[in-house]
Design a protein around this motif. Sequence first.
Motif, PDB file in Angstrom:
ATOM      1  N   LEU A 150     -11.777 -80.761  31.417  1.00 54.01           N
ATOM      2  CA  LEU A 150     -10.462 -80.277  31.781  1.00 54.01           C
ATOM      3  C   LEU A 150      -9.924 -80.805  33.095  1.00 54.01           C
ATOM      4  O   LEU A 150      -8.758 -81.063  33.211  1.00 54.01           O
ATOM      5  N   GLU A 151     -10.641 -80.482  34.126  1.00 54.28           N
ATOM      6  CA  GLU A 151     -10.231 -80.671  35.339  1.00 54.28           C
ATOM      7  C   GLU A 151      -9.989 -82.040  35.800  1.00 54.28           C
ATOM      8  O   GLU A 151      -9.003 -82.673  36.434  1.00 54.28           O
ATOM      9  N   LYS A 152     -10.910 -83.102  35.211  1.00 48.86           N
ATOM     10  CA  LYS A 152     -10.682 -84.502  35.443  1.00 48.86           C
ATOM     11  C   LYS A 152      -9.425 -84.973  34.447  1.00 48.86           C
ATOM     12  O   LYS A 152      -8.637 -85.959  34.832  1.00 48.86           O
ATOM     13  N   ALA A 153      -9.244 -84.222  33.562  1.00 49.75           N
ATOM     14  CA  ALA A 153      -8.054 -84.491  32.427  1.00 49.75           C
ATOM     15  C   ALA A 153      -6.775 -84.112  33.231  1.00 49.75           C
ATOM     16  O   ALA A 153      -5.688 -84.891  33.296  1.00 49.75           O
ATOM     17  N   VAL A 154      -6.953 -83.049  34.031  1.00 50.21           N
ATOM     18  CA  VAL A 154      -5.556 -82.646  34.727  1.00 50.21           C
ATOM     19  C   VAL A 154      -5.132 -83.611  35.857  1.00 50.21           C
ATOM     20  O   VAL A 154      -3.925 -84.322  35.807  1.00 50.21           O
ATOM     21  N   VAL A 155      -6.170 -84.159  36.617  1.00 48.42           N
ATOM     22  CA  VAL A 155      -6.048 -85.080  37.641  1.00 48.42           C
ATOM     23  C   VAL A 155      -5.573 -86.520  36.948  1.00 48.42           C
ATOM     24  O   VAL A 155      -4.515 -87.101  37.446  1.00 48.42           O
ATOM     25  N   MET A 156      -6.393 -86.858  36.013  1.00 46.88           N
ATOM     26  CA  MET A 156      -5.639 -88.144  35.045  1.00 46.88           C
ATOM     27  C   MET A 156      -4.080 -87.959  34.911  1.00 46.88           C
ATOM     28  O   MET A 156      -3.513 -88.759  34.829  1.00 46.88           O
ATOM     29  N   HIS A 173       7.096 -83.579  43.666  1.00 44.10           N
ATOM     30  CA  HIS A 173       6.941 -82.254  44.021  1.00 44.10           C
ATOM     31  C   HIS A 173       5.776 -82.002  44.617  1.00 44.10           C
ATOM     32  O   HIS A 173       4.815 -82.429  44.141  1.00 44.10           O
ATOM     33  N   PRO A 174       5.963 -81.328  46.157  1.00 45.85           N
ATOM     34  CA  PRO A 174       4.547 -81.111  46.651  1.00 45.85           C
ATOM     35  C   PRO A 174       3.572 -80.349  45.954  1.00 45.85           C
ATOM     36  O   PRO A 174       2.380 -80.730  46.148  1.00 45.85           O
ATOM     37  N   ASN A 175       4.085 -79.458  44.953  1.00 41.25           N
ATOM     38  CA  ASN A 175       3.088 -78.668  44.003  1.00 41.25           C
ATOM     39  C   ASN A 175       1.987 -79.861  43.535  1.00 41.25           C
ATOM     40  O   ASN A 175       1.014 -79.219  43.315  1.00 41.25           O
ATOM     41  N   THR A 176       2.503 -80.697  42.866  1.00 38.65           N
ATOM     42  CA  THR A 176       1.869 -81.488  42.351  1.00 38.65           C
ATOM     43  C   THR A 176       0.831 -82.281  43.223  1.00 38.65           C
ATOM     44  O   THR A 176      -0.540 -82.564  42.802  1.00 38.65           O
ATOM     45  N   ILE A 177       1.190 -82.773  44.528  1.00 32.38           N
ATOM     46  CA  ILE A 177       0.308 -83.383  45.323  1.00 32.38           C
ATOM     47  C   ILE A 177      -0.858 -82.021  45.733  1.00 32.38           C
ATOM     48  O   ILE A 177      -1.982 -82.733  45.963  1.00 32.38           O
ATOM     49  N   TYR A 178      -0.325 -81.096  46.014  1.00 37.14           N
ATOM     50  CA  TYR A 178      -1.323 -79.955  46.505  1.00 37.14           C
ATOM     51  C   TYR A 178      -2.333 -79.819  45.457  1.00 37.14           C
ATOM     52  O   TYR A 178      -3.457 -79.583  45.695  1.00 37.14           O
ATOM     53  N   ALA A 179      -1.753 -79.527  44.162  1.00 34.52           N
ATOM     54  CA  ALA A 179      -2.796 -79.492  42.919  1.00 34.52           C
ATOM     55  C   ALA A 179      -3.654 -80.658  42.874  1.00 34.52           C
ATOM     56  O   ALA A 179      -4.832 -80.190  42.528  1.00 34.52           O
ATOM     57  N   ARG A 180      -3.452 -81.833  42.842  1.00 34.59           N
ATOM     58  CA  ARG A 180      -4.145 -83.168  42.716  1.00 34.59           C
ATOM     59  C   ARG A 180      -5.350 -83.200  43.681  1.00 34.59           C
ATOM     60  O   ARG A 180      -6.554 -83.086  43.610  1.00 34.59           O
ATOM     61  N   ASN A 181      -4.828 -82.861  45.061  1.00 33.32           N
ATOM     62  CA  ASN A 181      -5.729 -82.897  46.092  1.00 33.32           C
ATOM     63  C   ASN A 181      -6.612 -81.711  45.992  1.00 33.32           C
ATOM     64  O   ASN A 181      -7.808 -81.993  46.150  1.00 33.32           O
ATOM     65  N   TRP A 182      -6.110 -80.534  45.765  1.00 30.20           N
ATOM     66  CA  TRP A 182      -7.104 -79.346  45.348  1.00 30.20           C
ATOM     67  C   TRP A 182      -8.306 -79.611  44.472  1.00 30.20           C
ATOM     68  O   TRP A 182      -9.425 -79.480  44.443  1.00 30.20           O
ATOM     69  N   LEU A 183      -7.737 -80.427  43.151  1.00 30.79           N
ATOM     70  CA  LEU A 183      -8.889 -80.246  42.277  1.00 30.79           C
ATOM     71  C   LEU A 183      -9.687 -81.719  42.485  1.00 30.79           C
ATOM     72  O   LEU A 183     -10.834 -81.670  42.160  1.00 30.79           O
ATOM     73  N   ILE A 184      -9.308 -82.622  43.260  1.00 33.17           N
ATOM     74  CA  ILE A 184     -10.390 -83.735  43.748  1.00 33.17           C
ATOM     75  C   ILE A 184     -11.212 -83.219  44.850  1.00 33.17           C
ATOM     76  O   ILE A 184     -12.529 -83.516  44.937  1.00 33.17           O
ATOM     77  N   LEU A 185     -10.705 -82.394  45.844  1.00 33.93           N
ATOM     78  CA  LEU A 185     -11.570 -81.830  46.613  1.00 33.93           C
ATOM     79  C   LEU A 185     -12.656 -80.638  46.147  1.00 33.93           C
ATOM     80  O   LEU A 185     -13.817 -80.817  46.529  1.00 33.93           O
ATOM     81  N   ARG A 186     -12.077 -79.984  45.276  1.00 39.30           N
ATOM     82  CA  ARG A 186     -13.075 -79.314  44.399  1.00 39.30           C
ATOM     83  C   ARG A 186     -14.053 -79.774  43.670  1.00 39.30           C
ATOM     84  O   ARG A 186     -15.351 -79.539  43.757  1.00 39.30           O
TER      85      ARG A 186
END
Length: 192
Positions: A150-156, A173-186
């Motif tokens: 699921l997490e890799k799918a969200v990033v994709m 939108h910055p929310n998308t950037i923050y979300a993507r970066n957070w998922l990758i860092l996680r």
Amino acid sequence: MKIEQIKDKLKELLDEKRYVHSIGTMECAVKLAERFGEDAQKAMIAGLVHDVAKCLDKQQLLNCALKSGIVIDNIMRSQIELLHGPAGSYLARKLFGIEDVDILNAIAYHTTGRENMSKLEKIIYVADLIEPSRQFERVEKLREKSFEDLEKAVVMAMDNTLKYVIDRGGLIHPNTIYARNWLILRESGEVR
């Protein structure tokens, strides 16, 4: 409110294409919830209602979004369609009596995502993009990935969206950037 009552109300509020999309999103959300151990009833409701504000005009979107309590930034003012998530969260409460914060957040952030998304938020974010009526380049690959990780799918999905918006010269939108970066860092273990 029961699912059938919600469906009846959505038929009044949405055009046929958006209603079919909402049913498809609901069905995908339930499958993803079952696959990843999330509450299927919550996924059903969030998936069904996620686009309740999609057919509102600009002024209605602004009014509902303001009532939702979010801060409307310049990006949202410029790309008004981004307001349908927060406006939808407000309408979910007002029209359907939904009070579950996770469902309301899944509706509010299904377009932009956000840092530290809940599992339900990720499910609705992905289900919105993989439901059967969606047709875009790489959608089949995204559908496959969605049931694997699921997490890799969200990033994709975010990568696809970012490329689409950039190719059209749109604002991100910055929310998308923050979300993507957070998922990758996680994923890398740098954030828990």
